[in-house]
Design a protein around this motif. Structure first.
Motif, PDB file in Angstrom:
ATOM      1  N   ASP A 157      -7.575  -1.322   5.713  1.00 16.82           N
ATOM      2  CA  ASP A 157      -7.183   0.080   5.889  1.00 16.82           C
ATOM      3  C   ASP A 157      -6.933   0.460   7.340  1.00 16.82           C
ATOM      4  OD1 ASP A 157      -7.544   0.551   3.102  1.00 16.82           O
ATOM      5  OD2 ASP A 157      -9.717   0.645   3.444  1.00 16.82           O
ATOM      6  N   ARG A 175       0.828  -1.209   0.000  1.00 13.55           N
ATOM      7  CA  ARG A 175       0.000   0.000   0.000  1.00 13.55           C
ATOM      8  C   ARG A 175       0.864   1.261   0.000  1.00 13.55           C
ATOM      9  NH1 ARG A 175      -3.363  -1.003  -2.726  1.00 13.55           N
ATOM     10  NH2 ARG A 175      -4.757   0.658  -2.035  1.00 13.55           N
ATOM     11  N   ARG A 176       2.057   1.185   0.600  1.00 10.64           N
ATOM     12  CA  ARG A 176       2.938   2.354   0.608  1.00 10.64           C
ATOM     13  C   ARG A 176       3.634   2.527  -0.733  1.00 10.64           C
ATOM     14  NH1 ARG A 176       5.536   1.475   6.704  1.00 10.64           N
ATOM     15  NH2 ARG A 176       3.647   2.074   7.848  1.00 10.64           N
ATOM     16  N   TRP A 228       2.591   1.210  -3.729  1.00 12.26           N
ATOM     17  CA  TRP A 228       1.647   1.315  -4.849  1.00 12.26           C
ATOM     18  C   TRP A 228       0.297   1.823  -4.343  1.00 12.26           C
ATOM     19  CZ3 TRP A 228       3.091  -4.418  -4.921  1.00 12.26           C
ATOM     20  CH2 TRP A 228       4.410  -4.581  -5.386  1.00 12.26           C
ATOM     21  N   PRO A 229       0.259   3.064  -3.825  1.00 12.27           N
ATOM     22  CA  PRO A 229      -0.973   3.566  -3.197  1.00 12.27           C
ATOM     23  C   PRO A 229      -2.129   3.723  -4.166  1.00 12.27           C
ATOM     24  CG  PRO A 229       0.647   5.330  -3.417  1.00 12.27           C
ATOM     25  CD  PRO A 229       1.355   4.064  -3.762  1.00 12.27           C
ATOM     26  N   GLU A 230      -1.836   3.853  -5.457  1.00 12.47           N
ATOM     27  CA  GLU A 230      -2.908   4.058  -6.426  1.00 12.47           C
ATOM     28  C   GLU A 230      -3.490   2.736  -6.941  1.00 12.47           C
ATOM     29  OE1 GLU A 230      -3.974   7.108  -6.851  1.00 12.47           O
ATOM     30  OE2 GLU A 230      -2.375   7.712  -5.468  1.00 12.47           O
ATOM     31  N   GLU A 231      -2.892   1.628  -6.577  1.00 16.54           N
ATOM     32  CA  GLU A 231      -3.376   0.343  -7.086  1.00 16.54           C
ATOM     33  C   GLU A 231      -4.736   0.011  -6.483  1.00 16.54           C
ATOM     34  OE1 GLU A 231      -1.426  -3.925  -8.066  1.00 16.54           O
ATOM     35  OE2 GLU A 231      -1.181  -3.267  -5.995  1.00 16.54           O
ATOM     36  N   ASP A 232      -5.635  -0.522  -7.298  1.00 13.64           N
ATOM     37  CA  ASP A 232      -6.934  -0.989  -6.839  1.00 13.64           C
ATOM     38  C   ASP A 232      -6.712  -1.997  -5.712  1.00 13.64           C
ATOM     39  OD1 ASP A 232      -9.359  -2.323  -6.456  1.00 13.64           O
ATOM     40  OD2 ASP A 232      -9.861  -2.346  -8.581  1.00 13.64           O
TER      41      ASP A 232
END
Length: 472
Positions: free
Chosen positions: A399, A350-351, A353-357
Motif C-alpha cells: 500500500d 489496484r487501480r 480492481w480496488p475492491e479485490e481482496d
C-alpha cells in the motif's frame, strides 16, 4: 522439524507469507540458501539470523523470463551489474536473457562464453534462451538441456534482431526440431514480410503519430496464426512473447481451448501504456511490437484477470538516450522495465480492481511472475515458498505510494518511461539464496554471486534430425 532436518541459519518471519497454499502467517526456515521448512506462527526457531517482514507480504523471488542485459557486445547501454541491480530492486531474483547480442548466442559455445562473462557480476540467478539460427534450425534437435531448454525465434526484424527467420520452410524446420527435442520455443511473433510490404508503400515514418500504423496489429495477428498452425501440426511447445492485441489474445485462447500447447506473455509496458502515450512520449515508448489502443490494453488486463496469460515479462531492452533521440525512423524500439515490472502491474491491478481482496491480487501476481514461469521453463527450486525451494524472497509493502524518478533508475541507460509515475507498492527487501541483495531501508545491494541455472532431469537430447536430407 524432525531430527534429520538441519537447523536453520536464517529465519524469515511474517504475517503474510505468499505460499502455494495461500497467504498465511508463519516462519520460513533457511539453511545454506534453501528453504528447509515453512512453519506456523508459533515460537521462532533458534537460528543464527532472523528477519521479520511484519505486515509486508513475503513473496517468492520473482522471475522475469524476458530480459536483454546486452552482454556481450552492447554493454555500453546495459550490463549485468546494472541490469541485475535493477532486477533485485524490483523483486526479481531470476532472469532469462535473450540471444540478440553481438555476436548473437546461437550455439552452446556462445552460451558458455556469455556465462563466463557474467560470472561474478550478477545479483540474480539466470538462464539463457538460445537463439534459433536461420542457417541451422536443426541444431535444436541436439540441444543439451543442461545448456538451454528454450530457444528464441525472431519472426520479424528490428534494430537489435539480426537473426530473423523469414523463410517459411526454415520456420517449419525449427518447429519440427524443437518438437522432437522437447525444446520450448519463445517467439517474437510479427510477420516480417507484411511489414516489408507496408514499408514499401508507406515509406519511412516521419513521426510517432504514424508509428503504430507502420507496425500494425495485422503483423502480430498474421504471425500468431502461423504459430498456431505450426503448433497444431507439430505439437511444438510455443510461448508467444509480448502479445499486444485483442485479436492475438483471442487466437491463442482459442488454440489453448483446442488443446494446443501454446501460451503467451504480456509485458508490463503493454499493460501500462497505450498508443496515446506513444504520441505524447515518442521514442520512450517506441516498442516492437507497438503499444496499441485502450481496447487492446483492456483485453490484456482481462487476460490477467482470467488467468489466460502464462507469464508477465518486462522485455527489459535498454537503449541510450542518444539512440532514443534519433529520428523516428532510426530510433530503436525498446525500454528498460525489469525494475518497474512488478510495481507497475501491481499499481494497475489496484487501480482497476480496488475492491479485490489484496491476498487474492498478490497471489495472482505471484502466479504469473514466479510460479508459472518456473513451471513453464523448468527452473528448479524457483517460484515458490516451500521446503526444498531456493530461499529467494521479497518483502513487499502493498500500500506504499511513492513517486518514481530518474534518480531511482538502476539500468545503465539511466532513464525510464515510468518517470513521474506514482506507484502503489514497494519492494523493501530482496533475498537471493538467503542473502539480502537489496535493502530499501539502507539503499544497499548485496554481493555479485548469481548462478547459472541448469534444467532438471531431462537427460540428453536425441540427434533425431541430423541425418535428414539437406540438413547434414
Amino acid at each position: 522439524m524432525d531430527r534429520l532436518t538441519p537447523l536453520p541459519d536464517l529465519v524469515v518471519s511474517g504475517r503474510r507469507l505468499v505460499t502455494p497454499d495461500g497467504v498465511r502467517p508463519g516462519h520460513v526456515l533457511i539453511n545454506d540458501g534453501r528453504i528447509i521448512a515453512v512453519t506456523g506462527p508459533g515460537r521462532v526457531p533458534a537460528a543464527a539470523g532472523h528477519l521479520d517482514a511484519g505486515a509486508h507480504y513475503v513473496l517468492p523471488g520473482l522471475i522475469d523470463s524476458h530480459v536483454h542485459f546486452r552482454t556481450p557486445g552492447l554493454t555500453y547501454k546495459e550490463d549485468w551489474e546494472h541490469g541485475s541491480r535493477a532486477a533485485v530492486r524490483g523483486g526479481v531474483t531470476t532472469v532469462m536473457d535473450m540471444p540478440n547480442t553481438v555476436p548473437p548466442t546461437l550455439d552452446p559455445q556462445a552460451l558458455s562464453d556469455k556465462a563466463r562473462m557474467v560470472r561474478g557480476r550478477s545479483l540474480v540467478d539466470m538462464r539463457f534462451h538460445i537463439g534459433v539460427d536461420p542457417a541451422r534450425p536443426w541444431l535444436l534437435a541436439d540441444l543439451d538441456p543442461s545448456v538451454a531448454t528454450s530457444a528464441k525465434v525472431f519472426m520479424a526484424g528490428h534494430h537489435t534482431a539480426p537473426t530473423v527467420v523469414r523463410d517459411p520452410a526454415v520456420l517449419e524446420q525449427a518447429f519440427t526440431a524443437a518438437a522432437e527435442a522437447g525444446v520450448q520455443l519463445v517467439l517474437h511473433a510479427e510477420d516480417d514480410g507484411l511489414f516489408a510490404l507496408l514499408d514499401g508503400w508507406w515509406g519511412e515514418p516521419d513521426g510517432y503519430r504514424d508509428y503504430e500504423r507502420r507496425r500494425p496489429r495485422t503483423g502480430g495477428i498474421v504471425a500468431v496464426a502461423k504459430v498456431v498452425e505450426l503448433v497444431r501440426r507439430h505439437g511444438t511447445r510455443a510461448h508467444i512473447l509480448h502479445l499486444s492485441s485483442a485479436e492475438e489474445a483471442d487466437l491463442v485462447c482459442a488454440a489453448q481451448a483446442a488443446g494446443y500447447p501454446v501460451t503467451f506473455e504480456v509485458t508490463g509496458h503493454h499493460l501500462s501504456f497505450t498508443d496515446e502515450d506513444t504520441r505524447r512520449l515518442g521514442a520512450r515508448t517506441r516498442l516492437s511490437p507497438s503499444i496499441r489502443s485502450q481496447a487492446d490494453q483492456d483485453r490484456l488486463w482481462r487476460a490477467l484477470a482470467h488467468g489466460q496469460l502464462a507469464t508477465l515479462g518486462s522485455d527489459h531492452a535498454p537503449h541510450t538516450v542518444a539512440e532514443k533521440t534519433r529520428s523516428a525512423a532510426a530510433s530503436p524500439p525498446g525500454l528498460p522495465g525489469v525494475q518497474e515490472l512488478a510495481v507497475a502491474v501491481w499499481t494497475g491491478m489496484r487501480r482497476r480492481w480496488p475492491e479485490e481482496d489484496p491476498d487474492v491480487a498478490v497471489s495472482r501476481l505471484v502466479r504469473h511472475l514466479a510460479q508459472t514461469p518456473a513451471e513453464l521453463f523448468r527452473l528448479p527450486g524457483k517460484g515458490r515458498i516451500a521446503p526444498g525451494a531456493d530461499a529467494d524472497l521479497v518483502f513487499f509493502a502493498p500500500d506504499t505510494p511513492w513517486m518514481y524518478s530518474a534518480h531511482d533508475v538502476e539500468s545503465k541507460c539511466g532513464w525510464s518511461a515510468y518517470e513521474g509515475w506514482t506507484f502503489t507498492g514497494r519492494v523493501e527487501r530482496t533475498l537471493r539464496a538467503g542473502r539480502t541483495v537489496w535493502d530499501a531501508s539502507s539503499g544497499t545491494f548485496g554481493t555479485y554471486d548469481g548462478r547459472l541455472l541448469a534444467a532438471a532431469g531431462d537427460g540428453p537430447r536425441p540427434a533425431a534430425l541430423a541425418a535428414r536430407e539437406g540438413m547434414t
